[in-house]
Design an enzyme around this catalytic site. Sequence first.
Site, PDB file in Angstrom:
ATOM      1  N   LYS A 175       0.781  -1.341   0.073  1.00  0.00           N
ATOM      2  CA  LYS A 175       0.044  -0.018   0.075  1.00  0.00           C
ATOM      3  C   LYS A 175       0.967   1.298  -0.091  1.00  0.00           C
ATOM      4  O   LYS A 175       2.126   1.079   0.567  1.00  0.00           O
ATOM      5  CB  LYS A 175      -0.928  -0.115   1.171  1.00  0.00           C
ATOM      6  CG  LYS A 175      -2.108   1.027   1.047  1.00  0.00           C
ATOM      7  CD  LYS A 175      -3.301  -0.064   0.554  1.00  0.00           C
ATOM      8  CE  LYS A 175      -4.530   1.065   0.231  1.00  0.00           C
ATOM      9  NZ  LYS A 175      -5.373   0.267  -0.443  1.00  0.00           N
ATOM     10  N   ASP A 186      -6.664   4.092  -5.249  1.00  0.00           N
ATOM     11  CA  ASP A 186      -7.244   3.914  -3.608  1.00  0.00           C
ATOM     12  C   ASP A 186      -7.769   5.547  -3.636  1.00  0.00           C
ATOM     13  O   ASP A 186      -8.081   6.047  -4.451  1.00  0.00           O
ATOM     14  CB  ASP A 186      -6.155   3.715  -2.837  1.00  0.00           C
ATOM     15  CG  ASP A 186      -7.034   3.117  -1.453  1.00  0.00           C
ATOM     16  OD1 ASP A 186      -7.482   1.951  -1.425  1.00  0.00           O
ATOM     17  OD2 ASP A 186      -7.101   3.942  -0.507  1.00  0.00           O
TER      18      ASP A 186
HETATM   19  N1  GLU Z   1      -6.894   0.072  -3.472  1.00  0.00           N
HETATM   20  C1  GLU Z   1      -7.669  -1.156  -3.979  1.00  0.00           C
HETATM   21  C2  GLU Z   1      -7.719  -1.936  -2.759  1.00  0.00           C
HETATM   22  O1  GLU Z   1      -7.404  -1.474  -1.626  1.00  0.00           O
HETATM   23  C3  GLU Z   1      -7.128  -1.692  -5.082  1.00  0.00           C
HETATM   24  C4  GLU Z   1      -5.880  -2.112  -4.887  1.00  0.00           C
HETATM   25  C5  GLU Z   1      -5.210  -2.592  -6.309  1.00  0.00           C
HETATM   26  O2  GLU Z   1      -5.938  -2.851  -7.167  1.00  0.00           O
HETATM   27  O3  GLU Z   1      -4.122  -2.877  -6.201  1.00  0.00           O
HETATM   28  O4  GLU Z   1      -8.130  -3.107  -2.889  1.00  0.00           O
END
Ligand code: GLU
Length: 444
Positions: A124, A164
């Site tokens: 993240k 996100d």
């Molecule tokens: N931000 C989204 C999540 O938390 C998508 C993350 C992604 O596609 O890598 O699952």
Amino acid sequence: MNVEKIMADLEAKHPGESEYLQAVREVLESIEEVYNQHPEFEKAKIVERMVEPERIFTFRVTWIDDKGEVQTNLGYRVQFNSAIGPYKGGLRFHKAVTPSMLKFLGFEQTFKNALTTLPMGGGKGGSDFDPVGKSDAEIMRFCQAFMLELRHNIGPDQDIPAGDVGVGGREIGFLNGMYQKLARQYHTGVLTGKGMTWGGSILRPEATGFGALYFTQHVLHTAGKDIKDKKIALSGFGNVAWGAATKAVELGAKVVAISGPDGVCEIPEGITKEMIDYMLEMRASNRNKVEDMATKFPEKAKFTAGKKAWSIPCDIALPCAFQNELSEDDAKELKANGCWCCCEVSCQPGAIHFFQKNGVLFAPGKAVNAGGVATSGLEMTQNAAHLSWSAKEVDEKLHWIMENIHEQCVKFGKQADGTIDYVKGANIAGFMKVAQAMLEQGVI
Ligand code: GLU
């Protein structure tokens, strides 16, 4: 495993990182029983290793705003766990972003990604940059400055960021453009959530919301209910809420409330297609005001300032805005107003305990919103194979994945009285997969 001892050690090492510590505690408490049946995990100190990110990058992001003034933000990438595949997870641009928040989200992402059935580790990232009120040019300059640093640590077999909160298709475009310019590498799989003409997957924008509704459908089905004609309250009007509203209407449910930081719009007759389309414009405007919906559709939506979606009577609550957004008081208000099911993006622990103790069907974010990252995984597959699938193919795979996640939750969360503890089920299923992968790959 001694949860209190592990937590005391972590609290001493990471004082004040409340979101992260809260997430670790929640997972440890639900896996404790199963963990203790596996002495090999204890011997390899799996939990002690798993709760720490493999590495965290922090970097300065300097950019120039429209007035010509120099601005400085902080950027981060938390590479949490790579036991089952390259780091995968979104980038969050929001003024409240801190390392603690990103560690919490990275930890959760590791289990969520494990649930998707796809080989993706957890990561993240993001920045305390506040996109609210920024011009397109400012967003572009910020994204470019952010990528100047981030590019050193990402790649299609290493770490694949995505969007996100505060990062959607526009931002991914600016980030990808700058990556390619800097790296002189044109692999399409460095970021996911890309546009359709440059490696994006059909249905990725809708995927988190669609997946949440597929999951909700399975939860209801297992409880002997049908989603048709049920009233749904949604928070947020970003990507997730938009996809959820689209699929909810398609499945015959009625979205009676959407909310934003300024208040709530009650929509007694249910949201319409036009209103759902307008949610996209509301997000793109960067005004961050749900009141705009009532201004645009005065005869359909009634705005009340300072109230949340949870004040509107509904059957099903879908918190789609931000982590920890639904409090225990909100949970009480929902229950008092007749709500009997909550499929979260994220709630505060007090709310989760209240729902579980008071007979409200509850499913956790790491299962409910896994459709987003799962479809990112499908985008990576298409990029690696240099092809693109039709909407039907992607949707079928997404539906299958959500069904599979639901089955894993049922398998590990079935209680003696026959009810399903979805929190426990999701945590144990995700944990077992990552733990097994770590065990088999030695102490590294
Ligand atoms: N931000 C989204 C999540 O938390 C998508 C993350 C992604 O596609 O890598 O699952």
